[in-house]
Scaffold this motif. Structure first.
Motif, PDB file in Angstrom:
ATOM      1  N   UNK A 836      -0.797   6.841  13.146  1.00 31.71           N
ATOM      2  CA  UNK A 836      -2.251   6.965  13.263  1.00 31.71           C
ATOM      3  C   UNK A 836      -2.958   5.712  12.767  1.00 31.71           C
ATOM      4  N   UNK A 837      -4.186   5.570  13.183  1.00 33.23           N
ATOM      5  CA  UNK A 837      -5.022   4.493  12.657  1.00 33.23           C
ATOM      6  C   UNK A 837      -5.171   4.698  11.156  1.00 33.23           C
ATOM      7  N   UNK A 838      -5.036   3.637  10.399  1.00 30.93           N
ATOM      8  CA  UNK A 838      -5.152   3.743   8.951  1.00 30.93           C
ATOM      9  C   UNK A 838      -6.543   4.205   8.554  1.00 30.93           C
ATOM     10  N   UNK A 839      -6.635   4.822   7.386  1.00 34.52           N
ATOM     11  CA  UNK A 839      -7.929   5.192   6.829  1.00 34.52           C
ATOM     12  C   UNK A 839      -8.716   3.913   6.538  1.00 34.52           C
ATOM     13  N   UNK A 840     -10.026   4.019   6.374  1.00 37.81           N
ATOM     14  CA  UNK A 840     -10.830   2.818   6.125  1.00 37.81           C
ATOM     15  C   UNK A 840     -10.363   1.977   4.945  1.00 37.81           C
ATOM     16  N   UNK A 841      -9.746   2.591   3.947  1.00 35.21           N
ATOM     17  CA  UNK A 841      -9.268   1.818   2.797  1.00 35.21           C
ATOM     18  C   UNK A 841      -7.867   1.267   3.005  1.00 35.21           C
ATOM     19  N   UNK A 842      -7.313   1.435   4.226  1.00 38.69           N
ATOM     20  CA  UNK A 842      -5.983   0.915   4.520  1.00 38.69           C
ATOM     21  C   UNK A 842      -4.867   1.909   4.303  1.00 38.69           C
ATOM     22  N   UNK A 843      -5.165   3.071   3.738  1.00 41.38           N
ATOM     23  CA  UNK A 843      -4.157   4.097   3.509  1.00 41.38           C
ATOM     24  C   UNK A 843      -3.652   4.650   4.840  1.00 41.38           C
ATOM     25  N   UNK A 844      -2.348   4.848   4.939  1.00 49.70           N
ATOM     26  CA  UNK A 844      -1.781   5.477   6.133  1.00 49.70           C
ATOM     27  C   UNK A 844      -1.817   6.992   5.934  1.00 49.70           C
ATOM     28  N   UNK A 845      -2.590   7.725   6.722  1.00 55.95           N
ATOM     29  CA  UNK A 845      -2.687   9.171   6.517  1.00 55.95           C
ATOM     30  C   UNK A 845      -1.387   9.881   6.902  1.00 55.95           C
ATOM     31  N   UNK A 846      -0.932  10.782   6.038  1.00 55.94           N
ATOM     32  CA  UNK A 846       0.318  11.511   6.248  1.00 55.94           C
ATOM     33  C   UNK A 846       0.043  13.001   6.402  1.00 55.94           C
ATOM     34  N   UNK A 847       0.996  13.699   7.017  1.00 58.75           N
ATOM     35  CA  UNK A 847       0.944  15.156   7.133  1.00 58.75           C
ATOM     36  C   UNK A 847       2.234  15.747   6.575  1.00 58.75           C
ATOM     37  N   UNK A 848       2.150  16.975   6.091  1.00 63.07           N
ATOM     38  CA  UNK A 848       3.301  17.660   5.501  1.00 63.07           C
ATOM     39  C   UNK A 848       3.425  19.023   6.170  1.00 63.07           C
ATOM     40  N   UNK A 849       4.317  19.091   7.129  1.00 60.45           N
ATOM     41  CA  UNK A 849       4.396  20.245   8.018  1.00 60.45           C
ATOM     42  C   UNK A 849       5.153  21.413   7.387  1.00 60.45           C
ATOM     43  N   UNK A 850       5.042  22.540   8.081  1.00 57.45           N
ATOM     44  CA  UNK A 850       5.694  23.777   7.647  1.00 57.45           C
ATOM     45  C   UNK A 850       7.208  23.706   7.813  1.00 57.45           C
ATOM     46  N   UNK A 851       7.682  23.156   8.929  1.00 62.51           N
ATOM     47  CA  UNK A 851       9.108  22.988   9.168  1.00 62.51           C
ATOM     48  C   UNK A 851       9.304  21.812  10.116  1.00 62.51           C
ATOM     49  N   UNK A 852      10.578  21.474  10.425  1.00 64.58           N
ATOM     50  CA  UNK A 852      10.860  20.232  11.118  1.00 64.58           C
ATOM     51  C   UNK A 852      11.948  20.437  12.167  1.00 64.58           C
ATOM     52  N   UNK A 853      11.785  19.753  13.300  1.00 65.04           N
ATOM     53  CA  UNK A 853      12.717  19.851  14.421  1.00 65.04           C
ATOM     54  C   UNK A 853      14.156  19.632  13.943  1.00 65.04           C
ATOM     55  N   UNK A 854      15.036  20.553  14.309  1.00 70.66           N
ATOM     56  CA  UNK A 854      16.414  20.483  13.857  1.00 70.66           C
ATOM     57  C   UNK A 854      17.203  19.331  14.432  1.00 70.66           C
ATOM     58  N   UNK A 855      16.689  18.672  15.454  1.00 69.67           N
ATOM     59  CA  UNK A 855      17.378  17.518  16.040  1.00 69.67           C
ATOM     60  C   UNK A 855      16.706  16.195  15.685  1.00 69.67           C
ATOM     61  N   UNK A 856      15.372  16.162  15.775  1.00 73.18           N
ATOM     62  CA  UNK A 856      14.657  14.894  15.601  1.00 73.18           C
ATOM     63  C   UNK A 856      13.925  14.767  14.276  1.00 73.18           C
ATOM     64  N   UNK A 857      13.652  15.884  13.603  1.00 72.10           N
ATOM     65  CA  UNK A 857      12.864  15.847  12.372  1.00 72.10           C
ATOM     66  C   UNK A 857      11.365  15.913  12.596  1.00 72.10           C
ATOM     67  N   UNK A 858      10.922  16.050  13.839  1.00 70.77           N
ATOM     68  CA  UNK A 858       9.487  16.093  14.120  1.00 70.77           C
ATOM     69  C   UNK A 858       8.840  17.280  13.414  1.00 70.77           C
ATOM     70  N   UNK A 859       7.668  17.035  12.788  1.00 70.92           N
ATOM     71  CA  UNK A 859       6.968  18.080  12.067  1.00 70.92           C
ATOM     72  C   UNK A 859       6.425  19.150  12.996  1.00 70.92           C
ATOM     73  N   UNK A 860       6.541  20.422  12.583  1.00 68.98           N
ATOM     74  CA  UNK A 860       6.156  21.563  13.408  1.00 68.98           C
ATOM     75  C   UNK A 860       5.454  22.607  12.552  1.00 68.98           C
ATOM     76  N   UNK A 861       4.902  23.598  13.240  1.00 70.76           N
ATOM     77  CA  UNK A 861       4.226  24.675  12.526  1.00 70.76           C
ATOM     78  C   UNK A 861       2.925  24.201  11.915  1.00 70.76           C
ATOM     79  N   UNK A 862       2.530  24.831  10.825  1.00 66.89           N
ATOM     80  CA  UNK A 862       1.298  24.451  10.145  1.00 66.89           C
ATOM     81  C   UNK A 862       1.383  22.991   9.720  1.00 66.89           C
ATOM     82  N   UNK A 863       0.397  22.196  10.143  1.00 63.18           N
ATOM     83  CA  UNK A 863       0.467  20.749   9.928  1.00 63.18           C
ATOM     84  C   UNK A 863       0.066  20.323   8.530  1.00 63.18           C
ATOM     85  N   UNK A 864      -0.542  21.218   7.764  1.00 62.10           N
ATOM     86  CA  UNK A 864      -0.992  20.870   6.413  1.00 62.10           C
ATOM     87  C   UNK A 864      -0.382  21.807   5.374  1.00 62.10           C
ATOM     88  N   UNK A 865       0.838  22.290   5.638  1.00 60.35           N
ATOM     89  CA  UNK A 865       1.457  23.211   4.689  1.00 60.35           C
ATOM     90  C   UNK A 865       2.128  22.432   3.569  1.00 60.35           C
TER      91      UNK A 865
END
Length: 883
Positions: A836-865
């Motif tokens: 994603x585009x960095x926040x105005x202060x240069x921070x890279x915004x992250x998400x912490x998902x509910x669970x993750x794809x068993x093959x690729x690790x892609x975040x799934x489910x609730x995106x802010x869990x």
């Protein structure tokens, strides 16, 4: 100054803990979705999603709570503060987050917004939130349409897919809060035009009183009110909270309305007197000047209109302070800068040993999410069932609906939520996992959370802990004791070896009752084999284990029984800790030791009937179901159900037995007089490393056999942790054909294609952080007994052998790798999506998902869990300790 900054936040936490200054009085307790919750549902059919929708929310007063965007409120929710936005194109004000309901989304409920919790400290003296607002009309209809049209086999349609963020045509709106004192809150809202053209943005900070007057007569208690003073500030007067003053910079249009339901819109009363809750929407979007007042109300909005050139930034500042005397805003942001410096220092002290800048950023944003997802949770079930005096009586069907047997439940507390949008209610086992990382940040809050769920206004008189709002009477895995002891240990380390025995003992006494409830209610056959039903693993079974199909009998659960073995061992360990200070607990520890042995026996030979949950040929644990002809039918699904027995492990130090001779005598009596039980769990006479003693459902042979499957990349081991279902079931789905019925389980690495438990239930393949955390912890405990010479092939088939501690390290690294950048700079949880585009202060915004794809690790489910995925904090600390 540097020393002040370093210890400022720790001092605030200490003052809160000692009861000297209530820094927690104000916090990010405002929900992100009050609509669509059970609390607000007064329907006949119990369909909370339909009774009060997102479209209703702007115009209907809530009964039990409030919601808002980037909001704060006091710990009783009387006075709320949040932000509303308008881009001049939307058909409604952006006052709260939008998303699809469980019925609308092709994978269940799903928030359709871009927002990030960037920073926070436990005292809430500093908080930072980023919201990304499109400059084009928000694509409500497109998101709804795609969610309804897509099948479960297709991915979710996200807001990024609509194209509204193309060419960076959005505003980055950052909301920051800084406390000057316990009841002195400074708010700064900063907007940046990230697009290529000049664009207008309406900012409407708003404060309001929760509606406490429309439901029951207040007697002589005065009505809360907000009034515009001659000097331009706003007086906020509440009979319970006291007076507050709201000041602000600039010359916004000051608008007032009432936090009341729009009876013209919802009750067919065209002559009903306003203004109503949606007055700001009507005034700004619809141009209805009569929808607001200029002098007073129970809700106030400050309407700023900004015209921003490409890349231009503008800020507005507010101050909400207890007292009747106006105080100016901090135009120079001196306080804000000080609180940021203190926040930096606080996290520097917590991240000792974490040298990598990327890992430190992950740690800090995960901690921020955990703090931001605290929420005030109000729900009095008896009153909810009966109805309010000034409102129509609830339908009679409610008496037979959900939570009817929980009339004692009466919550009005700040709780750690799994996710304040997709799960804006507590869940017992989620909260237990939350407390492990919370103990690193604020041990007192973590301890109080665990104590709270055992209080008489939560815990059922029969001893059951409430599961979650949708159905309190359901069953979550019994991990409360485990979390209690782990928090005790983390806190003891922080306190220089002085453990909080009062906390440990207080929870232990209540859990004695809860353990008895499990034994009496969930061991229906009296065989020490348990039937929990939901147990968290809701969608991993071949059918709904809570409701077996017609003709199928009781399901004897491998995981349910193993959870109880783990429960018994943890209660034994707590009793041993307490026994070192009060010898009366030695006999209690012996009782739990014996109970563990009986469960271990049952898992091998169910009630002496020749049935067991361990399959020697497959080297795996399976559920078994009673059949009409007397057979026990194994359900041969290789899933997380069969790995849970790993969790039931405890290592006893020889020094412990020396300090507790009475327990040692009782223990030896059991082992000598019931040797068939002793052989099941350990070679007790053969001490491990340091002459330690091992208690486990898995002796060396079984453990190695189970680990062979778990560490096989063709089965459970994924690049980013242990899967919840063996990948072998992708090519060979498990099918059960019995009694004229057919059921199938197939490995799904991402979102489940089964709708057995509704749209958002998925345990058919993805990686779950809490289960992996328990696996890692179990391996470390086994290693404490077996030592470095006990080697296991890792991964299976590789020819490489590691000890169990090294395997735990490797699994930690795989989980941490979900978030850290790889060699190409990508983060696995993002999948193929660009950074994603960095926040105005240069921070890279992250998400912490509910669970993750068993093959690729892609975040799934609730995106802010961030709740249980915040266990990444503990994993990062573990890695730092091992260097």
């Amino acid at each position: 100054m540097e020393m002040i900054e370093t210890w400022a936040e720790r001092r605030r936490i200490a003052e809160q803990t000692r009861g000297e200054r209530p820094w927690s009085l104000w916090g990010p307790y405002l929900s992100e979705r009050q609509w669509g919750t059970v609390r607000e549902d007064y329907s006949r059919d119990g369909n909370a999603w339909r009774f009060l929708t997102h479209d209703d929310a702007r115009s209907r007063a809530y009964r039990w709570g409030e919601d808002g965007l980037a909001g704060l409120c006091d710990e009783r929710g009387f006075l709320c503060l949040s932000l509303a936005l308008w881009n001049g194109r939307d058909h409604i004000l952006k006052e709260r987050l939008f998303g699809l309901t469980n019925e609308e989304g092709n994978h269940g409920e799903d928030v359709k917004e871009v927002y990030h919790y960037l920073d926070a400290v436990p005292s809430h003296a500093y908080l930072k939130f980023l919201y990304r607002y499109p400059q084009a009309a928000y694509p409500y209809d497109a998101l709804l349409r795609a969610g309804r049209e897509r099948s479960r086999e297709q991915p979710e349609y996200e807001i990024e897919d609509t194209g509204v963020f193309a060419q960076n045509r959005f505003f980055d709106v950052t909301v920051e809060y800084a406390k000057g004192d316990v009841e002195d809150i400074h708010m700064r809202v900063t907007a940046v035009n990230r697009g290529p053209e000049t664009a207008d943005l309406h900012l409407i900070p708003q404060a309001w009183f929760r509606n406490t007057w429309s439901w029951q007569a207040n007697g002589t208690q005065p009505h809360p009110i907000m009034r515009l003073r001659p000097d331009g500030s706003v007086a906020c007067e509440h009979p319970r909270l006291g007076p507050y003053d709201l000041t602000f910079e600039g010359a916004p249009r000051v608008m007032f309305c009432e936090n009341e339901t729009n009876l013209r819109r919802y009750a067919g009363q065209p002559d009903a007197p306003g203004p109503f809750k949606d007055g700001f929407h009507a005034a700004i979007v619809d141009g209805d000047a009569d929808a607001i007042r200029e002098e007073s109300g129970t809700k106030v909005g400050l309407h700023y209109v900004l015209r921003l050139r490409p890349g231009e930034e503008a800020s507005i500042r507010l101050r909400l302070r207890a007292g009747a005397s106006p105080r100016p805003v901090d135009r120079e942001d001196c306080l804000l800068r000080q609180r940021v410096a203190e926040t930096d220092a606080f996290y520097d002290s917590l991240q000792d040993g974490i040298e990598d800048a990327d890992a430190r950023a992950i740690f800090r944003q995960a901690a921020a999410g955990l703090i931001w997802t605290k929420q005030l949770y109000r729900y009095d079930v008896r009153l909810w069932l009966q109805g309010d005096p000034l409102m129509p009586r609830p339908p009679s069907e409610r008496r037979e609906g959900r939570n009817r047997t929980w009339a004692h439940f009466a919550a009005n507390d700040v709780l750690s939520m799994p996710d304040k949008w997709e799960y804006p209610w507590f869940a017992a086992w989620d909260l237990a996992f939350h407390c492990i990382p919370l103990a690193l940040l604020d041990p007192t809050f973590a301890k109080n959370q665990l104590l709270l769920l055992t209080r008489e206004w939560y815990m059922h008189p029969n001893g059951q802990l409430p599961a979650y709002e949708w159905e309190f009477g359901d069953t979550n895995p019994p991990v409360h004791a485990w979390a209690t002891f782990r928090v005790f240990e983390i806190d003891r380390d922080r306190r220089g070896g002085r453990g909080d025995l009062a906390f440990l003992e207080g929870v232990f006494h209540k859990l004695l009752i809860n353990f008895t409830w499990w034994v009496n209610r969930k061991d229906a056959g009296g065989r020490n084999v348990f039937q929990g039903g939901f147990l968290g693993l809701d969608n991993v079974g071949v059918f709904d284990r809570s409701r077996p199909p017609p003709g199928f009998g009781m399901v004897h659960q491998a995981d349910g029984t193993a959870w109880m073995a783990m429960y018994a061992l943890t209660m034994m360990r707590i009793a041993l800790e307490l026994a070192q200070h009060n010898d009366v607990y030695e006999s209690t520890a012996s009782k739990f030791f014996e109970h563990f042995l009986l469960i271990a026996e049952a898992m091998t030979d169910m009630g002496g009937e020749g049935f067991g949950l361990w399959d020697e040929e497959d080297a795996f644990y399976y559920d078994e179901v009673d059949m009409p002809d007397g057979r026990m039918l194994p359900l041969r699904v290789r899933s997380m159900v069969g790995l849970v027995p790993l969790f039931a492990v405890e290592v006893i130090e020889p020094a412990m037995l020396q300090r507790l001779p009475d327990f040692a005598r009782r223990l030896n009596w059991v082992l000598e007089n019931r040797p068939h039980l002793a052989r099941l769990v350990s070679r007790w006479t053969e001490g491990g490393v340091g002459d330690r003693k091992l208690l486990s459902l898995l002796r060396g042979h079984r453990m190695k056999a189970l680990l062979k499957r778990m560490l096989d990349e063709a089965e459970f081991l994924s690049p980013h942790g242990v899967r919840s279902l063996s990948k072998a079931h992708q090519a060979e789905p498990y099918s059960l054909n019995a009694l004229g019925a057919s059921f199938t389980v197939r490995y799904d690495p991402a979102d489940s294609t089964s709708n057995m438990f509704g749209g958002n239930s998925n345990w058919r393949g993805p990686v779950w952080m809490p289960m992996n955390y328990l696996i890692i912890e179990a391996l470390r405990r086994f290693h404490a007994y077996y030592g470095d010479d006990f080697l296991v092939e890792y991964p299976t088939g590789s020819g490489e052998h590691l000890n169990l501690n090294a395997i735990a390290d490797a699994l930690e690294d795989r989980l941490i790798g979900l978030f850290t950048r790889d060699a190409e700079g990508r983060r696995a949880y993002r999948g193929s999506a660009p950074a994603p585009v960095s926040a105005p202060d240069g921070t890279e915004p992250l998400l912490f998902h509910e669970f993750f794809d068993g093959d690729t690790g892609r975040g799934l489910g609730a995106s802010h869990q961030t709740g249980w995925t915040a266990l990444i904090l503990n994993l990062l600390c573990n890695r730092a300790r091992r260097g």
